[in-house]
Design a protein around this motif. Structure first.
Motif, PDB file in Angstrom:
ATOM      1  N   VAL A  91      -8.630  -4.557  -7.810  1.00  0.00           N
ATOM      2  CA  VAL A  91      -7.364  -4.024  -7.307  1.00  0.00           C
ATOM      3  C   VAL A  91      -6.196  -4.554  -8.121  1.00  0.00           C
ATOM      4  CG1 VAL A  91      -5.793  -4.043  -5.329  1.00  0.00           C
ATOM      5  CG2 VAL A  91      -8.227  -3.628  -4.978  1.00  0.00           C
ATOM      6  N   LEU A  92      -6.208  -5.859  -8.393  1.00  0.00           N
ATOM      7  CA  LEU A  92      -5.126  -6.429  -9.199  1.00  0.00           C
ATOM      8  C   LEU A  92      -5.140  -5.885 -10.615  1.00  0.00           C
ATOM      9  CD1 LEU A  92      -5.196 -10.166  -8.023  1.00  0.00           C
ATOM     10  CD2 LEU A  92      -3.575  -8.374  -7.364  1.00  0.00           C
ATOM     11  N   GLY A  93      -6.342  -5.678 -11.159  1.00  0.00           N
ATOM     12  CA  GLY A  93      -6.437  -5.116 -12.502  1.00  0.00           C
ATOM     13  C   GLY A  93      -5.913  -3.699 -12.582  1.00  0.00           C
ATOM     14  N   SER A  94      -6.030  -2.931 -11.498  1.00  0.00           N
ATOM     15  CA  SER A  94      -5.550  -1.548 -11.504  1.00  0.00           C
ATOM     16  C   SER A  94      -4.034  -1.457 -11.570  1.00  0.00           C
ATOM     17  CB  SER A  94      -6.053  -0.814 -10.258  1.00  0.00           C
ATOM     18  OG  SER A  94      -5.510  -1.401  -9.086  1.00  0.00           O
ATOM     19  N   ILE A  95      -3.346  -2.532 -11.211  1.00  0.00           N
ATOM     20  CA  ILE A  95      -1.878  -2.532 -11.288  1.00  0.00           C
ATOM     21  C   ILE A  95      -1.384  -3.424 -12.425  1.00  0.00           C
ATOM     22  CG2 ILE A  95      -1.599  -2.002  -8.845  1.00  0.00           C
ATOM     23  CD1 ILE A  95      -1.075  -4.931  -8.293  1.00  0.00           C
ATOM     24  N   GLY A  96      -2.291  -3.759 -13.335  1.00  0.00           N
ATOM     25  CA  GLY A  96      -1.900  -4.489 -14.529  1.00  0.00           C
ATOM     26  C   GLY A  96      -1.930  -5.991 -14.424  1.00  0.00           C
ATOM     27  N   ILE A  97      -2.482  -6.536 -13.347  1.00  0.00           N
ATOM     28  CA  ILE A  97      -2.584  -7.996 -13.188  1.00  0.00           C
ATOM     29  C   ILE A  97      -4.038  -8.380 -13.389  1.00  0.00           C
ATOM     30  CG2 ILE A  97      -2.164  -9.959 -11.670  1.00  0.00           C
ATOM     31  CD1 ILE A  97      -0.128  -8.284 -10.176  1.00  0.00           C
ATOM     32  N   ASN A  98      -4.361  -8.875 -14.551  1.00  0.00           N
ATOM     33  CA  ASN A  98      -5.740  -9.212 -14.878  1.00  0.00           C
ATOM     34  C   ASN A  98      -5.969 -10.707 -14.647  1.00  0.00           C
ATOM     35  OD1 ASN A  98      -6.396  -6.526 -15.819  1.00  0.00           O
ATOM     36  ND2 ASN A  98      -5.193  -6.975 -17.668  1.00  0.00           N
ATOM     37  N   THR A  99      -6.529 -11.017 -13.521  1.00  0.00           N
ATOM     38  CA  THR A  99      -6.793 -12.420 -13.186  1.00  0.00           C
ATOM     39  C   THR A  99      -8.232 -12.820 -13.455  1.00  0.00           C
ATOM     40  OG1 THR A  99      -7.316 -11.804 -10.894  1.00  0.00           O
ATOM     41  CG2 THR A  99      -5.036 -12.383 -11.390  1.00  0.00           C
ATOM     42  N   GLY A 100      -9.120 -11.841 -13.577  1.00  0.00           N
ATOM     43  CA  GLY A 100     -10.521 -12.179 -13.742  1.00  0.00           C
ATOM     44  C   GLY A 100     -11.087 -12.773 -12.457  1.00  0.00           C
ATOM     45  N   SER A 101     -12.066 -13.605 -12.607  1.00  0.00           N
ATOM     46  CA  SER A 101     -12.702 -14.229 -11.451  1.00  0.00           C
ATOM     47  C   SER A 101     -11.869 -15.401 -10.950  1.00  0.00           C
ATOM     48  CB  SER A 101     -14.107 -14.715 -11.827  1.00  0.00           C
ATOM     49  OG  SER A 101     -14.669 -15.479 -10.779  1.00  0.00           O
ATOM     50  N   TRP A 102     -11.424 -15.326  -9.712  1.00  0.00           N
ATOM     51  CA  TRP A 102     -10.725 -16.453  -9.111  1.00  0.00           C
ATOM     52  C   TRP A 102     -11.681 -17.619  -8.912  1.00  0.00           C
ATOM     53  CZ3 TRP A 102      -6.091 -15.794  -5.454  1.00  0.00           C
ATOM     54  CH2 TRP A 102      -5.281 -14.738  -5.859  1.00  0.00           C
ATOM     55  N   VAL A 103     -12.910 -17.320  -8.558  1.00  0.00           N
ATOM     56  CA  VAL A 103     -13.894 -18.375  -8.275  1.00  0.00           C
ATOM     57  C   VAL A 103     -14.208 -19.179  -9.528  1.00  0.00           C
ATOM     58  CG1 VAL A 103     -16.251 -18.810  -7.474  1.00  0.00           C
ATOM     59  CG2 VAL A 103     -14.863 -17.040  -6.375  1.00  0.00           C
ATOM     60  N   GLY A 104     -14.182 -18.531 -10.684  1.00  0.00           N
ATOM     61  CA  GLY A 104     -14.502 -19.223 -11.922  1.00  0.00           C
ATOM     62  C   GLY A 104     -13.307 -19.816 -12.635  1.00  0.00           C
ATOM     63  N   ASP A 105     -12.114 -19.692 -12.084  1.00  0.00           N
ATOM     64  CA  ASP A 105     -10.904 -20.221 -12.707  1.00  0.00           C
ATOM     65  C   ASP A 105     -10.511 -21.526 -12.013  1.00  0.00           C
ATOM     66  OD1 ASP A 105      -8.401 -20.781 -13.754  1.00  0.00           O
ATOM     67  OD2 ASP A 105      -7.737 -18.692 -13.706  1.00  0.00           O
ATOM     68  N   PRO A 106     -10.480 -22.658 -12.730  1.00  0.00           N
ATOM     69  CA  PRO A 106     -10.128 -23.930 -12.081  1.00  0.00           C
ATOM     70  C   PRO A 106      -8.743 -23.933 -11.456  1.00  0.00           C
ATOM     71  CG  PRO A 106     -11.119 -24.312 -14.239  1.00  0.00           C
ATOM     72  CD  PRO A 106     -10.867 -22.849 -14.137  1.00  0.00           C
ATOM     73  N   ASP A 107      -7.833 -23.085 -11.962  1.00  0.00           N
ATOM     74  CA  ASP A 107      -6.476 -23.054 -11.416  1.00  0.00           C
ATOM     75  C   ASP A 107      -6.357 -22.181 -10.167  1.00  0.00           C
ATOM     76  OD1 ASP A 107      -5.549 -24.691 -13.474  1.00  0.00           O
ATOM     77  OD2 ASP A 107      -5.209 -22.971 -14.802  1.00  0.00           O
ATOM     78  N   LEU A 108      -7.330 -21.309  -9.926  1.00  0.00           N
ATOM     79  CA  LEU A 108      -7.246 -20.368  -8.805  1.00  0.00           C
ATOM     80  C   LEU A 108      -8.319 -20.579  -7.747  1.00  0.00           C
ATOM     81  CD1 LEU A 108      -6.522 -17.028 -10.752  1.00  0.00           C
ATOM     82  CD2 LEU A 108      -4.878 -18.503  -9.583  1.00  0.00           C
ATOM     83  N   ALA A 109      -9.366 -21.311  -8.059  1.00  0.00           N
ATOM     84  CA  ALA A 109     -10.507 -21.402  -7.145  1.00  0.00           C
ATOM     85  C   ALA A 109     -10.113 -21.995  -5.798  1.00  0.00           C
ATOM     86  CB  ALA A 109     -11.625 -22.231  -7.787  1.00  0.00           C
ATOM     87  N   VAL A 110      -9.252 -23.012  -5.801  1.00  0.00           N
ATOM     88  CA  VAL A 110      -8.879 -23.641  -4.542  1.00  0.00           C
ATOM     89  C   VAL A 110      -8.103 -22.678  -3.649  1.00  0.00           C
ATOM     90  CG1 VAL A 110      -6.704 -24.587  -5.411  1.00  0.00           C
ATOM     91  CG2 VAL A 110      -7.891 -25.731  -3.531  1.00  0.00           C
ATOM     92  N   TYR A 111      -7.393 -21.719  -4.263  1.00  0.00           N
ATOM     93  CA  TYR A 111      -6.617 -20.772  -3.464  1.00  0.00           C
ATOM     94  C   TYR A 111      -7.502 -19.739  -2.771  1.00  0.00           C
ATOM     95  CZ  TYR A 111      -2.737 -22.916  -5.900  1.00  0.00           C
ATOM     96  OH  TYR A 111      -1.841 -23.835  -6.395  1.00  0.00           O
ATOM     97  N   VAL A 112      -8.730 -19.570  -3.251  1.00  0.00           N
ATOM     98  CA  VAL A 112      -9.676 -18.724  -2.530  1.00  0.00           C
ATOM     99  C   VAL A 112      -9.970 -19.334  -1.169  1.00  0.00           C
ATOM    100  CG1 VAL A 112     -11.977 -17.706  -2.590  1.00  0.00           C
ATOM    101  CG2 VAL A 112     -10.661 -17.901  -4.705  1.00  0.00           C
ATOM    102  N   VAL A 113     -10.164 -20.642  -1.135  1.00  0.00           N
ATOM    103  CA  VAL A 113     -10.409 -21.328   0.131  1.00  0.00           C
ATOM    104  C   VAL A 113      -9.157 -21.323   0.999  1.00  0.00           C
ATOM    105  CG1 VAL A 113     -11.256 -23.471   1.167  1.00  0.00           C
ATOM    106  CG2 VAL A 113     -12.072 -22.791  -1.085  1.00  0.00           C
ATOM    107  N   VAL A 114      -7.997 -21.480   0.369  1.00  0.00           N
ATOM    108  CA  VAL A 114      -6.741 -21.443   1.126  1.00  0.00           C
ATOM    109  C   VAL A 114      -6.566 -20.092   1.816  1.00  0.00           C
ATOM    110  CG1 VAL A 114      -4.229 -21.446   0.906  1.00  0.00           C
ATOM    111  CG2 VAL A 114      -5.581 -23.187  -0.277  1.00  0.00           C
ATOM    112  N   LEU A 115      -6.793 -19.010   1.081  1.00  0.00           N
ATOM    113  CA  LEU A 115      -6.622 -17.679   1.661  1.00  0.00           C
ATOM    114  C   LEU A 115      -7.631 -17.412   2.772  1.00  0.00           C
ATOM    115  CD1 LEU A 115      -5.911 -15.574  -1.554  1.00  0.00           C
ATOM    116  CD2 LEU A 115      -4.294 -16.246   0.221  1.00  0.00           C
ATOM    117  N   LEU A 116      -8.842 -17.917   2.621  1.00  0.00           N
ATOM    118  CA  LEU A 116      -9.832 -17.756   3.684  1.00  0.00           C
ATOM    119  C   LEU A 116      -9.397 -18.483   4.949  1.00  0.00           C
ATOM    120  CD1 LEU A 116     -12.524 -16.830   4.780  1.00  0.00           C
ATOM    121  CD2 LEU A 116     -13.619 -18.749   3.617  1.00  0.00           C
TER     122      LEU A 116
END
Length: 320
Positions: free
Chosen positions: A159-184
């Motif tokens: 969904v983010l890639g369809s609007i031009g925001i290419n984040t890739g895998s949040w789970v595999g990114d050390p800067d974003l992985a913790v925010y997956v748990v935060v959002l949950l």
């Protein structure tokens, strides 16, 4: 001439029985309560107090689950605090999670509660719908689905890639992985929302009417009426959510695959405790970590109670 009475003396009447002593009477009134409390007291002793005492003893030992415990004194604690960099990374990750997740969750819960308070038809449906994630979110299955949503090729990245925001895998990114748990965690705002909704319904409409007559707008009414009157409920939710957040385990285990990766970015305190105790078989070290966590939560809770005197308002405190 005086006459002598020939009437026989009246027999002594038996004195009324003395009432039982107050202490004895209290015991007679309380024994049914102790009978009903016995199962709980046995469960608390066998399932809580005894395991706590054993874990406290094990925290001063070198124990690997297979050999008898060997007493080492404070070595586990000193090693933890001075020689273990992963311990401090787990502390930092947990603190970051608590500082971000708790305010976001409580803010979203309060906002949803205020919307539902003014909602007429359909309030019961939305209240149930918002509460459902709190019942389901703690399960491992939901956490695995959440991991798939934020993984490479998952719904979120697509969904983010369809609007031009290419984040890739949040789970595999050390800067974003913790925010997956935060959002949950934030997604499970239903439980504090229900408590906020109950607190909002106890605020008298007359207070808002008086504020409106004084010229207060919606924001001023929220700041001057809602927040002070709701402060005991805010404090209650804050303490509960803070304690639960320090003990987060299931989401971190599922999102990281049980390894705290990538690069220990999701190595939460409880996940590291699990790794040292059940993966590395250093149960004495894990017990020391558990007791240090208990002490830290106790200290932070005490600070919250001490500071609450300056911002928590009770409606009947003037009459006490």
């Amino acid at each position: 001439m005086s006459t002598v009475s020939t009437r026989a003396p009246a027999p002594d009447r038996p004195s009324p029985p003395e009432p039982p002593a107050p202490r004895r009477r209290r015991r007679e009134q309380q024994w049914p309560a102790y009978v009903f409390l016995t199962p709980w007291m046995l469960g608390a002793a066998v399932l809580t107090l005894v395991p706590m005492a054993v874990s406290l003893y094990l925290s001063f030992t070198d124990y690997n689950l297979f050999d008898p415990p060997h007493w080492v004194g404070l070595r586990n604690y000193t090693e933890m605090l001075t020689e273990d960099p992963r311990f401090w990374r787990s502390v930092g990750t947990t603190l970051l999670y608590v500082v971000i997740a708790v305010p976001l969750k409580l803010g979203l819960a309060l906002g949803a509660a205020m919307l539902l308070r003014n909602l007429g038809r359909g309030r019961a449906f939305y209240r149930s719908a918002f509460y459902a994630p709190s019942l389901l979110g703690a399960s491992m299955s939901i956490a695995l689905v959440w991991r798939a949503l934020f993984n490479d090729g998952g719904t979120v990245s697509e969904v983010l890639g369809s609007i031009g925001i290419n984040t890739g895998s949040w789970v595999g990114d050390p800067d974003l992985a913790v925010y997956v748990v935060v959002l949950l965690t934030v997604w499970q705002f239903g439980a504090p929302m229900v408590i906020f909704l109950a607190g909002l319904q106890q605020i008298s409409p007359e207070l808002y009417e008086a504020a409106a007559l004084d010229g207060a707008g919606r924001w001023r009414q929220f700041v001057s009426v809602t927040v002070p009157m709701l402060s005991p409920v805010v404090f209650f939710n804050l303490v509960l959510e803070m304690i639960q957040s320090f003990q987060v385990f299931t989401p971190a285990f599922a999102v990281s695959g049980g390894e705290g990766g990538p690069a220990d970015s999701t190595m939460f305190y409880t996940l590291y405790l699990y790794e040292r105790g059940f993966t590395a078989s250093h149960m004495g070290y894990a017990a020391a970590m558990a007791w240090l966590l208990l002490i830290a939560i106790g200290v932070i809770t005490l600070i919250l109670f001490r500071t609450s005197r300056s911002w928590v308002f009770y409606a009947d405190e003037e009459g006490r």
